[in-house]
Design an enzyme around this catalytic site. Structure first.
Site, PDB file in Angstrom:
ATOM      1  N   ASP A  24      18.105 -31.585 -43.115  1.00 23.42           N
ATOM      2  CA  ASP A  24      17.166 -31.661 -41.991  1.00 23.42           C
ATOM      3  C   ASP A  24      17.926 -31.435 -40.692  1.00 23.42           C
ATOM      4  O   ASP A  24      19.135 -31.212 -40.719  1.00 23.42           O
ATOM      5  CB  ASP A  24      16.465 -33.029 -41.992  1.00 23.42           C
ATOM      6  CG  ASP A  24      15.003 -32.916 -41.583  1.00 23.42           C
ATOM      7  OD1 ASP A  24      14.735 -32.581 -40.411  1.00 23.42           O
ATOM      8  OD2 ASP A  24      14.136 -33.153 -42.442  1.00 23.42           O
ATOM      9  N   HIS A  61      13.418 -35.925 -36.589  1.00 25.57           N
ATOM     10  CA  HIS A  61      12.719 -35.450 -37.778  1.00 25.57           C
ATOM     11  C   HIS A  61      13.474 -35.862 -39.039  1.00 25.57           C
ATOM     12  O   HIS A  61      12.906 -36.439 -39.975  1.00 25.57           O
ATOM     13  CB  HIS A  61      12.551 -33.934 -37.698  1.00 25.57           C
ATOM     14  CG  HIS A  61      11.649 -33.344 -38.726  1.00 25.57           C
ATOM     15  ND1 HIS A  61      12.088 -33.016 -39.995  1.00 25.57           N
ATOM     16  CD2 HIS A  61      10.335 -32.986 -38.677  1.00 25.57           C
ATOM     17  CE1 HIS A  61      11.080 -32.491 -40.676  1.00 25.57           C
ATOM     18  NE2 HIS A  61      10.002 -32.465 -39.909  1.00 25.57           N
ATOM     19  N   ASN A 152       2.386 -26.572 -42.528  1.00 20.41           N
ATOM     20  CA  ASN A 152       1.331 -27.260 -41.773  1.00 20.41           C
ATOM     21  C   ASN A 152       0.394 -26.293 -41.049  1.00 20.41           C
ATOM     22  O   ASN A 152      -0.109 -26.608 -39.968  1.00 20.41           O
ATOM     23  CB  ASN A 152       1.967 -28.193 -40.739  1.00 20.41           C
ATOM     24  CG  ASN A 152       2.922 -29.181 -41.362  1.00 20.41           C
ATOM     25  OD1 ASN A 152       2.686 -29.679 -42.463  1.00 20.41           O
ATOM     26  ND2 ASN A 152       4.007 -29.473 -40.670  1.00 20.41           N
ATOM     27  N   SER A 216       6.117 -32.370 -44.001  1.00 23.66           N
ATOM     28  CA  SER A 216       7.483 -32.890 -43.905  1.00 23.66           C
ATOM     29  C   SER A 216       7.566 -34.350 -44.296  1.00 23.66           C
ATOM     30  O   SER A 216       8.624 -34.833 -44.727  1.00 23.66           O
ATOM     31  CB  SER A 216       8.016 -32.745 -42.475  1.00 23.66           C
ATOM     32  OG  SER A 216       8.389 -31.439 -42.193  1.00 23.66           O
TER      33      SER A 216
END
Length: 243
Positions: A24, A61, A152, A216
């Site tokens: 990430d 994130h 998304n 995510s």
């Protein structure tokens, strides 16, 4: 409770020898709800051994994703994680200057070489390449199960790395077990998991926790759960666990 986690934890609360890699932007490995779960990691974007937030890369994130995979559980603070006692390998793939994810597939290869049992990929885009598929295949052949967010964009467009061969693609659902309005969908999706209003560890708030939504957030629930499954059935093949 939405995924019957307490019933799963009656069977196993995980094994620290099972390693789930979080690839990430960056991960705050010193977060109080994560620090005791972290193994040595890597920054594949900057080519050093520090996966922490840096410069213009706040790591929020990745820190949130890592908490869903394996935040310390039953410790009296913060959140619980599906993986409970599994270990996390933090792999930063975002460059320090602006957080751009420039080294995702390098990170996957590094995680595979580090012995990751599961590799989470809560990132991606519409483009595909032979190089990337080859990196996925390398990790799979090293023994890792690869899990990725499906995207998304509220469309059936394939999203990569989720749509590559040898990757579990994860769509997102709501508290009512219906598709989250933003989630990708279609026959190329392998599984769906809660991805709306997910509370987890954060670098963006003074409390150290934050609610976010997205595929995510769904992908690491599957990754952490695979770690839990492998803890319970360490001799099962990867295909057995996936099936």
């Amino acid at each position: 409770h939405q995924v019957n986690a307490p019933q799963a934890w009656d069977l196993s609360t995980g094994d620290a020898n099972i390693k789930v890699a979080v690839t990430d932007n960056a991960i705050n490995v010193n977060h109080p709800d994560l620090i005791n779960k972290m193994l040595p990691g890597w920054n594949s974007a900057e080519n050093n051994n520090n996966p922490n937030p840096c410069g213009g890369n706040n790591g929020n994130h990745g820190t949130h994703v890592a908490g869903t995979v394996g935040a310390e559980t039953d410790n009296g603070i913060g959140v619980a994680s599906i993986g409970w006692d599994i270990s996390i390998i933090p792999v930063a793939i975002g460059r320090c200057s602006d957080g751009a994810l420039t080294a995702g597939y390098d990170g996957i290869i590094w995680a595979a070489d580090a012995g990751a049992d599961v590799i989470n990929m809560s990132w991606g885009g519409a483009g595909s390449s032979n190089f990337a598929q080859n990196a996925i295949n390398y990790a799979w052949n090293q023994g890792a199960i690869l899990v990725a967010a499906a995207g998304n964009n509220n469309s059936n467009q394939q999203f990569y790395p989720a749509a590559y061969n040898n990757v579990i693609s994860v769509a997102a659902t709501t508290l009512n077990d219906v598709r989250s309005s933003f989630s990708q969908y279609g026959p190329w999706i392998d599984i769906a998991a809660p991805g709306s209003s997910i509370q987890s560890t954060s670098t963006a708030t003074t409390s150290g926790y934050q609610s976010l939504q997205g595929t995510s957030m769904a992908s690491p629930l599957v990754s952490g759960f695979l770690g839990l499954m492998k803890s319970f059935a360490p001799n099962a093949t990867n295909n057995d666990l996936i099936n």
